[in-house]
Write a protein that holds these residues in place. Structure first.
Motif, PDB file in Angstrom:
ATOM      1  N   ARG A  94       0.867  -1.212   0.054  1.00 23.74           N
ATOM      2  CA  ARG A  94       0.094   0.097   0.284  1.00 23.74           C
ATOM      3  C   ARG A  94       0.801   1.262   0.013  1.00 23.74           C
ATOM      4  O   ARG A  94       0.401   2.383   0.298  1.00 23.74           O
ATOM      5  N   ARG A  95       2.181   1.046  -0.657  1.00 23.70           N
ATOM      6  CA  ARG A  95       3.088   2.314  -0.533  1.00 23.70           C
ATOM      7  C   ARG A  95       2.766   2.769  -2.154  1.00 23.70           C
ATOM      8  O   ARG A  95       2.674   1.931  -3.142  1.00 23.70           O
ATOM      9  N   ALA A  96       2.926   4.173  -2.374  1.00 23.33           N
ATOM     10  CA  ALA A  96       2.569   4.404  -3.609  1.00 23.33           C
ATOM     11  C   ALA A  96       3.516   5.794  -3.809  1.00 23.33           C
ATOM     12  O   ALA A  96       4.093   6.516  -3.095  1.00 23.33           O
ATOM     13  N   ALA A  97       3.361   6.126  -5.223  1.00 25.68           N
ATOM     14  CA  ALA A  97       3.941   7.451  -5.942  1.00 25.68           C
ATOM     15  C   ALA A  97       2.845   8.070  -6.593  1.00 25.68           C
ATOM     16  O   ALA A  97       1.822   7.526  -7.325  1.00 25.68           O
ATOM     17  N   LEU A  98       2.894   9.479  -6.685  1.00 29.84           N
ATOM     18  CA  LEU A  98       2.182  10.192  -7.533  1.00 29.84           C
ATOM     19  C   LEU A  98       2.994  10.756  -8.654  1.00 29.84           C
ATOM     20  O   LEU A  98       4.169  11.193  -8.526  1.00 29.84           O
ATOM     21  N   ILE A  99       2.237  10.541  -9.906  1.00 28.46           N
ATOM     22  CA  ILE A  99       3.135  10.929 -11.004  1.00 28.46           C
ATOM     23  C   ILE A  99       2.416  12.116 -11.930  1.00 28.46           C
ATOM     24  O   ILE A  99       1.062  11.964 -12.203  1.00 28.46           O
ATOM     25  N   ASP A 100       3.083  13.108 -12.117  1.00 25.99           N
ATOM     26  CA  ASP A 100       2.463  14.293 -13.059  1.00 25.99           C
ATOM     27  C   ASP A 100       1.223  14.815 -12.302  1.00 25.99           C
ATOM     28  O   ASP A 100       0.146  15.099 -13.078  1.00 25.99           O
ATOM     29  N   THR A 101       1.187  15.257 -11.123  1.00 28.92           N
ATOM     30  CA  THR A 101       0.067  15.904 -10.470  1.00 28.92           C
ATOM     31  C   THR A 101      -0.097  17.614 -10.892  1.00 28.92           C
ATOM     32  O   THR A 101       0.869  18.263 -11.380  1.00 28.92           O
ATOM     33  N   VAL A 102      -1.338  17.846 -10.922  1.00 25.79           N
ATOM     34  CA  VAL A 102      -1.580  19.155 -11.463  1.00 25.79           C
ATOM     35  C   VAL A 102      -2.282  20.041 -10.385  1.00 25.79           C
ATOM     36  O   VAL A 102      -3.144  19.800  -9.613  1.00 25.79           O
ATOM     37  N   MET A 103      -1.704  21.328 -10.413  1.00 23.64           N
ATOM     38  CA  MET A 103      -2.321  22.592  -9.426  1.00 23.64           C
ATOM     39  C   MET A 103      -3.371  23.100 -10.380  1.00 23.64           C
ATOM     40  O   MET A 103      -2.833  23.739 -11.757  1.00 23.64           O
ATOM     41  N   SER A 104      -4.379  23.774 -10.154  1.00 29.07           N
ATOM     42  CA  SER A 104      -5.141  24.427 -11.042  1.00 29.07           C
ATOM     43  C   SER A 104      -4.726  25.819 -11.128  1.00 29.07           C
ATOM     44  O   SER A 104      -4.470  26.591 -10.123  1.00 29.07           O
ATOM     45  N   PHE A 105      -4.413  26.313 -12.504  1.00 32.22           N
ATOM     46  CA  PHE A 105      -4.073  27.559 -12.542  1.00 32.22           C
ATOM     47  C   PHE A 105      -4.945  28.181 -13.607  1.00 32.22           C
ATOM     48  O   PHE A 105      -4.982  27.759 -14.805  1.00 32.22           O
ATOM     49  N   ASP A 106      -5.496  29.463 -13.321  1.00 33.77           N
ATOM     50  CA  ASP A 106      -6.395  30.023 -14.547  1.00 33.77           C
ATOM     51  C   ASP A 106      -5.582  31.270 -14.917  1.00 33.77           C
ATOM     52  O   ASP A 106      -5.154  32.219 -14.267  1.00 33.77           O
ATOM     53  N   PRO A 107      -5.115  31.428 -16.314  1.00 32.36           N
ATOM     54  CA  PRO A 107      -4.281  32.056 -16.854  1.00 32.36           C
ATOM     55  C   PRO A 107      -5.095  33.476 -16.940  1.00 32.36           C
ATOM     56  O   PRO A 107      -4.361  34.288 -17.275  1.00 32.36           O
ATOM     57  N   GLU A 108      -6.521  33.370 -16.910  1.00 32.27           N
ATOM     58  CA  GLU A 108      -6.973  34.930 -17.108  1.00 32.27           C
ATOM     59  C   GLU A 108      -6.682  35.826 -15.921  1.00 32.27           C
ATOM     60  O   GLU A 108      -6.588  37.000 -15.940  1.00 32.27           O
ATOM     61  N   ASP A 109      -6.174  35.255 -14.740  1.00 35.23           N
ATOM     62  CA  ASP A 109      -6.211  35.863 -13.466  1.00 35.23           C
ATOM     63  C   ASP A 109      -5.017  35.514 -12.692  1.00 35.23           C
ATOM     64  O   ASP A 109      -4.723  36.099 -11.776  1.00 35.23           O
ATOM     65  N   ALA A 110      -4.271  34.404 -13.108  1.00 39.19           N
ATOM     66  CA  ALA A 110      -3.334  34.123 -12.651  1.00 39.19           C
ATOM     67  C   ALA A 110      -3.601  33.466 -11.322  1.00 39.19           C
ATOM     68  O   ALA A 110      -2.484  33.578 -10.217  1.00 39.19           O
ATOM     69  N   SER A 111      -4.606  32.870 -10.912  1.00 41.29           N
ATOM     70  CA  SER A 111      -4.996  32.488  -9.512  1.00 41.29           C
ATOM     71  C   SER A 111      -4.699  30.892  -9.573  1.00 41.29           C
ATOM     72  O   SER A 111      -4.609  30.106 -10.554  1.00 41.29           O
ATOM     73  N   VAL A 112      -4.240  30.333  -8.195  1.00 30.78           N
ATOM     74  CA  VAL A 112      -3.882  29.066  -7.966  1.00 30.78           C
ATOM     75  C   VAL A 112      -4.689  28.325  -7.176  1.00 30.78           C
ATOM     76  O   VAL A 112      -5.050  29.094  -6.183  1.00 30.78           O
ATOM     77  N   ARG A 113      -5.349  27.181  -7.596  1.00 31.91           N
ATOM     78  CA  ARG A 113      -6.034  26.449  -6.472  1.00 31.91           C
ATOM     79  C   ARG A 113      -5.677  25.062  -6.429  1.00 31.91           C
ATOM     80  O   ARG A 113      -4.871  24.456  -7.366  1.00 31.91           O
ATOM     81  N   THR A 114      -5.804  24.388  -5.180  1.00 29.01           N
ATOM     82  CA  THR A 114      -5.278  23.184  -4.740  1.00 29.01           C
ATOM     83  C   THR A 114      -6.213  22.098  -4.639  1.00 29.01           C
ATOM     84  O   THR A 114      -5.828  20.901  -4.339  1.00 29.01           O
ATOM     85  N   GLY A 115      -7.595  22.176  -5.229  1.00 31.09           N
ATOM     86  CA  GLY A 115      -8.732  21.448  -4.751  1.00 31.09           C
ATOM     87  C   GLY A 115      -8.356  19.901  -5.303  1.00 31.09           C
ATOM     88  O   GLY A 115      -8.970  19.071  -4.760  1.00 31.09           O
ATOM     89  N   GLY A 116      -8.314  20.059  -6.691  1.00 31.43           N
ATOM     90  CA  GLY A 116      -8.014  18.693  -7.398  1.00 31.43           C
ATOM     91  C   GLY A 116      -6.991  17.827  -6.771  1.00 31.43           C
ATOM     92  O   GLY A 116      -7.044  16.708  -6.724  1.00 31.43           O
ATOM     93  N   VAL A 117      -5.627  18.465  -6.635  1.00 31.14           N
ATOM     94  CA  VAL A 117      -4.759  17.385  -5.982  1.00 31.14           C
ATOM     95  C   VAL A 117      -5.216  17.087  -4.614  1.00 31.14           C
ATOM     96  O   VAL A 117      -4.877  16.123  -4.193  1.00 31.14           O
ATOM     97  N   ASP A 118      -5.681  17.885  -3.834  1.00 30.66           N
ATOM     98  CA  ASP A 118      -6.246  17.653  -2.470  1.00 30.66           C
ATOM     99  C   ASP A 118      -7.379  16.679  -2.307  1.00 30.66           C
ATOM    100  O   ASP A 118      -7.176  15.597  -1.562  1.00 30.66           O
TER     101      ASP A 118
END
Length: 299
Positions: free
Chosen positions: A38-62
């Motif tokens: 039950r040990r694991a790796a995360l590969i190529d995870t994504v932070m949400s980034f909105d190019p219109e206002d340069a805001s960052v959110r972590t909801g998806g990876v959380d």
């Protein structure tokens, strides 16, 4: 994150792989688990980034972290296959949140050298500071009891790597797409269609039952849901760009012609400044805010 699916382990030496599709960028994020430990790796995870206002959110990876916790999976590695141009990497965020090492291919140093000039930021990037492991071709490590081998897979970028996990799984990032979509672009600085051809051939030399997990799926107007898993034999036979015995010359001509029609990813000039720092933004200025530098008329 709008859709996820698990590819079960096939038996001893075979990882369990859960893919999470990021709808905004078409990126696939992977939770790769050794079912025995039950040990694991995360590969190529994504932070949400909105190019219109340069805001960052972590909801998806959380949400991925909550999924792992609900399945009693312990994450030991935060891995990327290359510094992505189309999404903001969650590597630095996860490294800090989990207290676990992150890694990427060692040739990120050469990629950083290319982009220091583009951004006119000579002292901006220090991969040795921002990544715990810079993997070379042929390096090995473990996810739980599963062996992992690193393959250099240039073409999309000069430093892209593939992770071959256990007996039957390879994370092939922006090389192959799904068979009906072909292959990935090779026109970013340092990438070439010829290098991509050789990387594709190396992946196709893996055992034919090997599951191949790609970096993106943008759909084709016919699938009900995104897809990201195929096998070596399926790609050999049916890949739109390379299947069925296409010659190197024909592939290069087709790939280069296609790439000439493609626009830059809408996040590229924003996120590469951070992805060359493992997704970490520039240091805050004296007003407490971080600022990105966007080159004009360079592309």
């Amino acid at each position: 994150m709008t859709y996820s699916r698990t590819s079960p382990s096939r038996g001893p030496g075979s990882p369990m792989v859960t893919g999470f599709h990021d709808a905004d960028t078409g990126s696939i994020q992977y939770l790769v688990t050794d079912p025995d430990t039950r040990r694991a790796a995360l590969i190529d995870t994504v932070m949400s980034f909105d190019p219109e206002d340069a805001s960052v959110r972590t909801g998806g990876v959380d949400a991925i972290l909550r999924f792992a916790q609900s399945e009693d999976i312990v994450i030991d590695w935060v891995l990327d296959t290359h510094p992505h141009a189309d999404h903001l990497m969650a590597s630095s965020y996860l490294r800090n949140k989990l207290g676990k090492p992150n890694g990427i291919g060692e040739k990120i140093k050469q990629i950083a050298d290319l982009w220091r000039d583009t951004y006119h930021l000579p002292d901006a990037f220090d991969p040795d500071r921002d990544f715990d492991h810079l993997f070379a071709d042929g390096d090995t490590f473990e996810i739980g009891s599963l062996p992992v081998r690193v393959m250099l897979s240039p073409g999309h970028t000069l430093g892209s790597i593939t992770y071959v996990v256990g007996e039957d799984a390879a994370f092939v990032h922006d090389t192959f797409m799904q068979p009906d979509a072909g292959t990935s672009r090779a026109d970013f600085p340092g990438g070439t269609a010829e290098d991509l051809w050789h990387s594709l051939q190396d992946i196709l030399a893996l055992p034919e039952h090997t599951r191949l997990f790609v970096g993106h799926d943008y759909g084709n107007g016919q699938r009900a849901q995104p897809e990201w898993e195929s096998t070596v034999v399926e790609q050999r036979r049916h890949n739109l760009h390379i299947g069925g015995g296409v010659t190197k010359e024909d592939f290069i001509a087709r790939r280069e012609a296609r790439d000439k029609t493609l626009a830059l990813p809408d996040r590229m000039l924003h996120v590469l400044q951070m992805n060359l720092r493992a997704g970490r933004p520039p240091n805050p200025e004296d007003d407490g805010y971080c600022y990105l530098k966007i080159p004009m008329n360079r592309f």
